[in-house]
Design an enzyme around this catalytic site. Structure first.
Site, short mmCIF file in Angstrom:
data_model
loop_
_atom_site.label_atom_id
_atom_site.label_comp_id
_atom_site.label_asym_id
_atom_site.label_seq_id
_atom_site.Cartn_x
_atom_site.Cartn_y
_atom_site.Cartn_z
N HIS A 1 0.81 -1.22 0.00
CA HIS A 1 0.00 0.00 0.00
C HIS A 1 0.85 1.27 0.00
O HIS A 1 0.32 2.37 -0.20
CB HIS A 1 -0.95 -0.01 1.20
N ASP B 1 -1.99 2.24 -4.67
CA ASP B 1 -3.24 2.71 -4.07
C ASP B 1 -4.36 1.70 -4.33
O ASP B 1 -4.27 0.87 -5.25
CB ASP B 1 -3.64 4.07 -4.64
#
Length: 424
Positions: free
Chosen positions: A395, A399
């Site tokens: 992450h 995204d």
């Protein structure tokens, strides 16, 4: 009398040290020339250390789980005549393995901080007939030791492991063969036994890699269902028409080619991230890691340059690498360098999984099992072959929107498999 020192040999590939995973002798034991005295592990392979001399063991250079540097003293043997310091000649490489059981004669072992739970094995009945054509039956050092201490010729035992490898369970079954089975326990009873097993070798390396991935990478997992009815029909047709020299196709080669197309549109997915330098390295080459379960534990052989391979070529290379990994003959280069990984448990794939990213990569695609389910087509329910993809992403780099875009692209290609074969 003289003293002969065996040093940790140079096992090549730039390895500077190895982990001691097994002693086959103890202080005071007599040894003979060419007898295996220890086993060490480097990367994915277990290396047997033989003694070039006969004599008596007078010193051991470490405990199981210790890391020993190349050319460091490993074992000292008292011999007749003068002694010399030498490295062990021509160590024998065997498939990587976890510690099956601490040998009774091993050097004292420190109690592990977190004991691991042993995994039960299913054993087939071995044949008592000897196999005279086998000069040296395929077995790990600890299995040979158990057989030697029990007075058993391993050639009498048919191995149930990969490539006929003789497992500890095969020897134990042979020992019990023909003996009266212990009386079955009547009724319910409490179980009070405990067993502590120190993590060594490949299992410890897996634990370290998983800890690194989980501690450094903030995972986001995205799950999507895919209708693979058309893909399965195409796969069956291609398998039915394949040539004699072509491998049988599974779903994974199609997924590899699908991933090649998807990452060409999102190059950040086919990349590695250097945590310390804060640098993302995009890779033009698509080196697909295939998480593969072996008798020793999980390894990740790498199908290199999947972007330059056909479906058939991907399948053939994947099969070759999987066999090499399971037999312990895969090289260091074949087990490193992946840029994105596939994790599949086949028929055991379950409905959803949360695969752990193969550090330092930024994405892993998890394959769940295919099941026939009723799907509403707007007018009625029809049977369709459905499969979930459970994919995890770093992450810090990817995204949620980009992760979803990538998986949806995989879904589109898999549901319309003709698109996989369209160039450009």
């Amino acid at each position: 009398m003289g003293e002969f020192t065996i040093k940790m040999p140079d096992v090549g590939e730039g390895v500077a040290e190895a982990e001691l995973v097994e002693w086959l002798v103890k202080v005071g034991d007599p040894v003979r020339e060419d007898m295996t005295v220890a086993a060490v592990m480097t990367d994915k392979a277990t290396v047997e250390i033989p003694t070039p001399v006969s004599g008596t063991v007078i010193w051991l250079g470490g405990e199981i789980g210790d890391t020993i540097a190349v050319r460091a003293p490993l074992i000292r043997i008292e011999t007749e005549g003068d002694g010399n310091d030498v490295a062990a000649p021509q160590p024998v490489t065997e498939p990587a393995k976890t510690e099956e059981q601490k040998p009774e004669h091993a050097a004292p072992i420190r109690t592990p901080e977190k004991p691991a739970t042993p995994v039960a094995s299913t054993t087939a009945a071995p044949s008592p007939r000897p196999s005279p054509e086998m000069d040296k039956p395929l077995a790990s050092p600890s299995v040979r030791l158990l057989a030697r201490d029990s007075g058993i010729d391993l050639r009498q035992i048919r191995g149930t492991g990969p490539a006929g490898r003789i497992l500890r369970e095969d020897v134990e079954h042979f020992l019990a063969h023909g003996k009266e089975a212990p009386p079955a326990q009547q009724g319910l009873a409490k179980r009070t036994s405990k067993e502590e097993i120190k993590l060594t070798g490949l299992r410890r390396r897996i634990a370290e890699k998983m800890t690194l991935s989980a501690s450094r990478i903030p995972h986001i997992t995205y799950v999507e269902e895919v209708d693979v009815t058309a893909l399965e029909e195409l796969r069956a047709t291609m398998n039915g028409a394949r040539k004699a020299d072509q491998p049988k196709l599974t779903l994974l080669p199609f997924l590899m080619r699908t991933m090649v197309k998807a990452v060409s549109e999102q190059p950040d997915l086919n990349a590695t991230f250097d945590d310390d330098a804060g640098v993302l390295t995009r890779s033009g080459a698509v080196h697909v890691g295939i998480a593969t379960q072996t008798p020793s534990g999980l390894t990740v052989p790498v199908v290199r340059h999947a972007e330059a391979r056909s479906i058939w070529d991907c399948a053939a290379e994947m099969n070759r690498l999987a066999e090499a990994a399971r037999s312990g003959t895969a090289t260091r280069d074949e087990l490193t360098g992946s840029t994105i990984t596939i994790s599949s448990l086949g028929a055991l794939g379950g409905i959803v999984s949360t695969p752990v990213i193969n550090h330092p990569e930024v994405a892993i695609v998890g394959v769940n099992k295919i099941a026939t389910r009723p799907v509403w087509d707007g007018a009625q329910f029809v049977p369709r072959k459905m499969m979930n993809l459970s994919s995890s992403f770093d992450h810090r780099i990817i995204d949620g929107f980009d992760a979803a875009t990538f998986v949806q692209r995989l879904r589109t290609l898999l549901e319309t498999p003709a698109l996989i074969f369209i160039e450009g």
